[in-house]
Design an enzyme around this catalytic site. Structure first.
Site, PDB file in Angstrom:
ATOM      1  N   ALA A 121      38.210  41.139  46.824  1.00 20.14           N
ATOM      2  CA  ALA A 121      39.163  40.946  45.644  1.00 20.14           C
ATOM      3  C   ALA A 121      38.541  40.650  44.322  1.00 20.14           C
ATOM      4  O   ALA A 121      39.043  40.263  43.417  1.00 20.14           O
ATOM      5  CB  ALA A 121      39.980  39.468  46.091  1.00 20.14           C
ATOM      6  N   SER A 122      37.137  41.059  44.239  1.00 18.92           N
ATOM      7  CA  SER A 122      36.260  40.903  43.085  1.00 18.92           C
ATOM      8  C   SER A 122      36.514  39.616  42.574  1.00 18.92           C
ATOM      9  O   SER A 122      36.280  38.740  43.100  1.00 18.92           O
ATOM     10  CB  SER A 122      36.973  41.851  42.129  1.00 18.92           C
ATOM     11  N   HIS A 123      36.927  39.573  41.291  1.00 23.52           N
ATOM     12  CA  HIS A 123      36.883  38.053  40.519  1.00 23.52           C
ATOM     13  C   HIS A 123      38.436  37.363  40.611  1.00 23.52           C
ATOM     14  O   HIS A 123      38.323  36.479  40.119  1.00 23.52           O
ATOM     15  CB  HIS A 123      36.707  38.372  38.921  1.00 23.52           C
TER      16      HIS A 123
END
Length: 499
Positions: A121-123
């Site tokens: 979900a990355s950041h």
């Protein structure tokens, strides 16, 4: 052919456990990203894997892929569902286990495989999931590839084939760290706050710093996928403020922080000043220009104008190229024009040969910043910051705009801003020199100050950034004027943070 996914996702139903369900808006410009389980279910992820594998066959790519996952409590289940679909499509899966995204990109080179799929979900905060994927190392999917993949998946065009297999590949993490560190050792003492927000980078950054001889001040380095302190995102002021507080309490020389999947790096200097990533990019570009004069550097449209105007970069014959925001857009541009590096205000840095391999890696940036400090033993990070021409910049600010509406809203905003320029209207009391529309609208004033509005590629938001070459007051006036235009759109909501 696979079952055509259902676009409505209703958790806690019979169909939710049986049928692939995918909200179409999760197919974005260069990532696939959804809220889980509100927007995608596990059979939906399997359908995505089957579609990705079908896309590989359609493009004639060798059917072998490296797959990893970030450190969230649901990422392993998501990855296993994706792998099932890839194997259904006849793809040989090499599972590298938990990883930061750049470790997955590295695995393409280390294992000599053509494709990568990184579940992350990355950041984004917990509750989000997604996949970063690519076929042409070091590149990742851009709009064309994502559009093709979306059509394959949502139209039920995935094709099952024989030949799928699974292999867990151990040792990639160790090889990745060895590749980052090499034989480099610090020759000056350096004390660094290592901030990982309890995210995936917690398993990497402290070891990397220790290997190169940096003294570490730990900051939330225990792996904890509940993110008990803050969501790891070095573009968010919450994380940067926490890094600054730790630095001031410890007397460290600088603080380096990493996002949830380790492909971005944020910096706080020895005075506790939070340096936005585009300014860090100028500091790095100045240093690299001495080693590689005449280089080209790519900067995204959210970044400072200093890449083009800085006298020291000009003295070393540097060429600046401003391009579309987004890790896939930037990677592709760096490769296409043979740039030495690309810099994004969000904290993605793309260091190409001979420094890196062209993909975004927060760990690589951290090592290179330590090398920069080693090459400048008589200077602090604040000295390097103060040596830059002074500008006043906002953080990245994101007002809400629904995924289904944001691009239409942006088009109208661009038209309104272009019309203002064409009519000879002023902005913040100054004439408008031009409006650059390569990625949203960047309104550039006659003194080089500017304001930008664009659509976020990853979340239901617009993105606003402003910079003044004159004063904080002018920067605030630019924001007030650009926000006044944004507020003509009634469906734009509140900002996540503002000045």
């Amino acid at each position: 052919m696979m079952t055509k996914p259902i676009p409505e996702v209703t958790p806690n139903t019979w169909n939710f456990l049986r049928d692939p369900m995918i909200t179409p808006t999760g197919f974005r410009e260069y990532d696939a990203r959804w809220k889980y389980p509100e927007e995608i279910n596990l059979p939906g992820m399997t359908a995505l894997g089957l579609g990705l594998g079908t896309q590989m066959h359609k493009r004639g790519i060798e059917p072998v892929i490296a797959v990893g996952n970030d450190y969230r409590d649901y990422s392993l289940a998501i990855k296993n569902a994706l792998i099932l679909g890839l194997m259904q499509a006849g793809i040989q899966v090499k599972d590298i286990g938990p990883a930061v995204s750049p470790m997955a990109y590295f695995a393409q080179f280390h294992l000599d495989v053509p494709a990568v799929a990184m579940v992350t979900a990355s950041h984004n905060p917990n509750g989000w999931t997604g996949v970063k994927m690519g076929f042409d190392r070091p590149l990742t999917h851009g709009p064309d590839e994502m559009s093709e993949l979306r059509d394959i998946v949502l139209n039920g065009e995935g094709i099952a084939r024989e030949g799928g297999s699974y292999e867990f590949v151990d040792g990639v993490k160790e090889a990745y760290i060895d590749d980052l560190v090499g034989d480099f050792k610090m020759s000056r003492p350096l004390k660094v706050v290592c901030a990982t927000g309890n995210g995936t980078a917690s398993a990497f950054a402290p070891e990397i710093f220790e290997r190169i001889g940096v003294e570490i001040v730990p900051s939330h380095n225990e792996l904890d996928y509940t993110f008990p302190n803050y969501n790891p995102n070095p573009e968010a002021m919450e994380m940067l403020h926490d890094m600054a507080d730790t630095l001031k309490a410890s007397g460290a020389d600088l603080a380096l922080g990493f996002d949830g999947d380790g492909d971005r790096c944020g910096v706080v200097d020895d005075e506790g000043e939070e340096i936005f990533a585009d300014k860090v990019g100028v500091i790095m570009a100045r240093d690299l220009a001495k080693l590689h004069p005449g280089s080209t550097f790519v900067a995204d449209v959210k970044s400072t104008g200093l890449f083009a105007s800085d006298p020291e970069l000009q003295a070393h014959g540097v060429k600046a190229d401003y391009w579309k925001t987004g890790h896939s857009h930037m990677k592709r541009r760096v490769k296409e024009i043979g740039a030495l590096a690309g810099f994004e205000k969000s904290g993605h840095y793309f260091l190409a040969e001979p420094i890196g391999r062209g993909y975004d890696c927060g760990m690589r940036v951290a090592v290179e910043i330590c090398k920069l400090m080693d090459r400048n033993p008589d200077q602090s990070m604040s000295d390097l910051r103060k040596a830059l021409p002074k500008t006043w910049s906002t953080p990245t600010m994101s007002p809400y705009a629904a995924d289904t509406e944001k691009y239409d809203i942006l088009k109208r905003l661009v038209d309104k801003l272009v019309a203002k320029a064409d009519a000879g209207e002023t902005f913040a009391g100054r004439p408008i020199k031009e409006v650059v529309t390569v990625n949203g609208a960047r309104v550039i004033l006659d003194n080089g100050s500017w304001g930008l509005v664009r659509a976020s590629s990853n979340t239901p938001n617009l993105v606003v950034v402003c910079e003044s070459s004159e004063s904080e007051d002018e920067m605030r006036a630019i924001f007030a004027d650009i926000d006044a235009v944004i507020r003509t759109e009634p469906n734009v909501g509140d900002y996540d943070q503002t000045i």
